[in-house]
Motif scaffolding. Structure first.
Motif, short mmCIF file in Angstrom:
data_model
loop_
_atom_site.label_atom_id
_atom_site.label_comp_id
_atom_site.label_asym_id
_atom_site.label_seq_id
_atom_site.Cartn_x
_atom_site.Cartn_y
_atom_site.Cartn_z
N UNK A 152 0.74 -12.95 -27.90
CA UNK A 152 0.29 -13.57 -26.66
C UNK A 152 0.70 -15.03 -26.59
N UNK A 153 1.03 -15.45 -25.39
CA UNK A 153 1.30 -16.86 -25.15
C UNK A 153 -0.03 -17.62 -25.14
N UNK A 154 0.01 -18.93 -25.31
CA UNK A 154 -1.23 -19.70 -25.22
C UNK A 154 -1.83 -19.59 -23.82
N UNK A 155 -3.12 -19.55 -23.77
CA UNK A 155 -3.80 -19.42 -22.49
C UNK A 155 -3.83 -20.77 -21.78
N UNK A 156 -3.67 -20.72 -20.48
CA UNK A 156 -3.72 -21.92 -19.66
C UNK A 156 -5.19 -22.28 -19.42
N UNK A 157 -5.62 -23.51 -19.73
CA UNK A 157 -7.02 -23.88 -19.50
C UNK A 157 -7.43 -23.76 -18.03
N UNK A 158 -6.49 -23.93 -17.12
CA UNK A 158 -6.81 -23.76 -15.71
C UNK A 158 -7.13 -22.30 -15.39
N UNK A 159 -6.48 -21.37 -16.09
CA UNK A 159 -6.78 -19.95 -15.89
C UNK A 159 -8.18 -19.62 -16.40
N UNK A 160 -8.57 -20.23 -17.51
CA UNK A 160 -9.93 -20.03 -18.02
C UNK A 160 -10.93 -20.54 -17.00
N UNK A 161 -10.70 -21.75 -16.48
CA UNK A 161 -11.61 -22.32 -15.48
C UNK A 161 -11.64 -21.45 -14.22
N UNK A 162 -10.48 -20.98 -13.79
CA UNK A 162 -10.42 -20.12 -12.59
C UNK A 162 -11.21 -18.83 -12.80
N UNK A 163 -11.08 -18.22 -13.98
CA UNK A 163 -11.79 -16.96 -14.22
C UNK A 163 -13.30 -17.19 -14.29
N UNK A 164 -13.74 -18.31 -14.85
CA UNK A 164 -15.17 -18.61 -14.88
C UNK A 164 -15.72 -18.89 -13.48
N UNK A 165 -14.94 -19.60 -12.68
CA UNK A 165 -15.37 -19.88 -11.30
C UNK A 165 -15.41 -18.60 -10.48
N UNK A 166 -14.41 -17.75 -10.66
CA UNK A 166 -14.40 -16.47 -9.95
C UNK A 166 -15.58 -15.59 -10.36
N UNK A 167 -15.90 -15.58 -11.64
CA UNK A 167 -17.06 -14.81 -12.11
C UNK A 167 -18.35 -15.38 -11.51
N UNK A 168 -18.45 -16.69 -11.43
CA UNK A 168 -19.62 -17.30 -10.83
C UNK A 168 -19.74 -16.94 -9.36
N UNK A 169 -18.61 -16.95 -8.64
CA UNK A 169 -18.61 -16.58 -7.22
C UNK A 169 -19.01 -15.12 -7.06
N UNK A 170 -18.54 -14.25 -7.95
CA UNK A 170 -18.93 -12.83 -7.88
C UNK A 170 -20.43 -12.66 -8.11
N UNK A 171 -21.01 -13.49 -8.96
CA UNK A 171 -22.46 -13.44 -9.16
C UNK A 171 -23.22 -14.00 -7.97
N UNK A 189 -7.90 -6.21 -20.12
CA UNK A 189 -6.53 -6.03 -19.64
C UNK A 189 -6.19 -7.08 -18.59
N UNK A 190 -7.12 -7.33 -17.66
CA UNK A 190 -6.87 -8.26 -16.56
C UNK A 190 -6.72 -9.70 -17.03
N UNK A 191 -7.61 -10.15 -17.92
CA UNK A 191 -7.58 -11.55 -18.34
C UNK A 191 -6.51 -11.84 -19.39
N UNK A 192 -6.02 -10.83 -20.07
CA UNK A 192 -4.92 -11.04 -21.01
C UNK A 192 -3.55 -10.87 -20.36
N UNK A 193 -3.49 -10.37 -19.15
CA UNK A 193 -2.21 -10.10 -18.49
C UNK A 193 -1.32 -11.34 -18.36
N UNK A 194 -1.84 -12.50 -17.96
CA UNK A 194 -0.94 -13.67 -17.85
C UNK A 194 -0.35 -14.12 -19.18
N UNK A 195 -1.00 -13.79 -20.29
CA UNK A 195 -0.51 -14.22 -21.59
C UNK A 195 0.55 -13.26 -22.14
#
Length: 172
Positions: A8-27, A154-160
């Motif tokens: 896997x490539x290194x994860x982009x910190x912006x992608x981590x922030x985006x996924x956390x924000x999206x999860x918060x919006x879904x909640x 699968x979804x969150x590891x796809x960009x890496x």
């Protein structure tokens, strides 16, 4: 052992922030009092605490918990305590969980999601005198959240999984 092993490539910190924000919006969506709606913030927190424990840890879990406390209008610290414990235990088992395939990982993360619900329920029952046990269907949330684990992995590891160099002859 026929499936490919990805480096896997290194994860982009912006992608981590985006996924956390999206999860918060879904909640935040108005699900109503529906039974079995997963806790998306807990799911994403466990995922990143297992896959990137140095980038997503207890501090982010505490902050997300406080945000969920304010949104849910519950006792301040209920979700914060639950998410902090969730992140701590996810970080403590992250090396063991990564050895398994995502489908087998569901058995490893199920106790974490169950623990979140037990902590939230315990806080409600201990603090409020008029609260009562909500019934066994209350725990359906952790089953649904656990069932989403392979898809979220699968979804969150796809960009890496993208190739580092572009090769015009490579079909994918």
């Amino acid at each position: 052992m026929n499936h490919p092993q990805y480096i896997l490539q290194p994860v982009n910190p912006l992608f981590i922030a985006f996924s956390l924000i999206l999860a918060f919006i879904l909640n935040l969506l108005p699900w109503g009092g529906s039974i079995g709606i997963p806790d998306f913030v807990a799911l994403v927190l466990v995922f990143w605490s297992i896959h990137q424990p140095r980038k997503v840890g207890i501090g982010i879990a505490f902050t997300m918990g406080l945000l969920m406390d304010v949104h849910d209008a519950v006792y301040l610290g209920e979700n914060a305590l639950a998410y902090t414990l969730l992140s701590y235990f996810a970080i403590s088992i992250h090396r063991r969980v990564l050895w398994f395939a995502p489908l087998v990982q569901t058995f490893q993360v199920f106790p974490l999601f169950l623990g979140v619900l037990i902590v939230k329920l315990a806080v409600r029952l201990l603090v409020s005198a008029d609260s009562h046990f909500p019934g066994w269907l209350y725990f359906l949330e952790c089953v649904v959240t656990t069932a989403l684990w392979p898809f979220v992995t699968w979804l969150l590891l796809a960009p890496q999984r993208r190739p580092v160099d572009k090769d015009e002859t490579r079909p994918i």
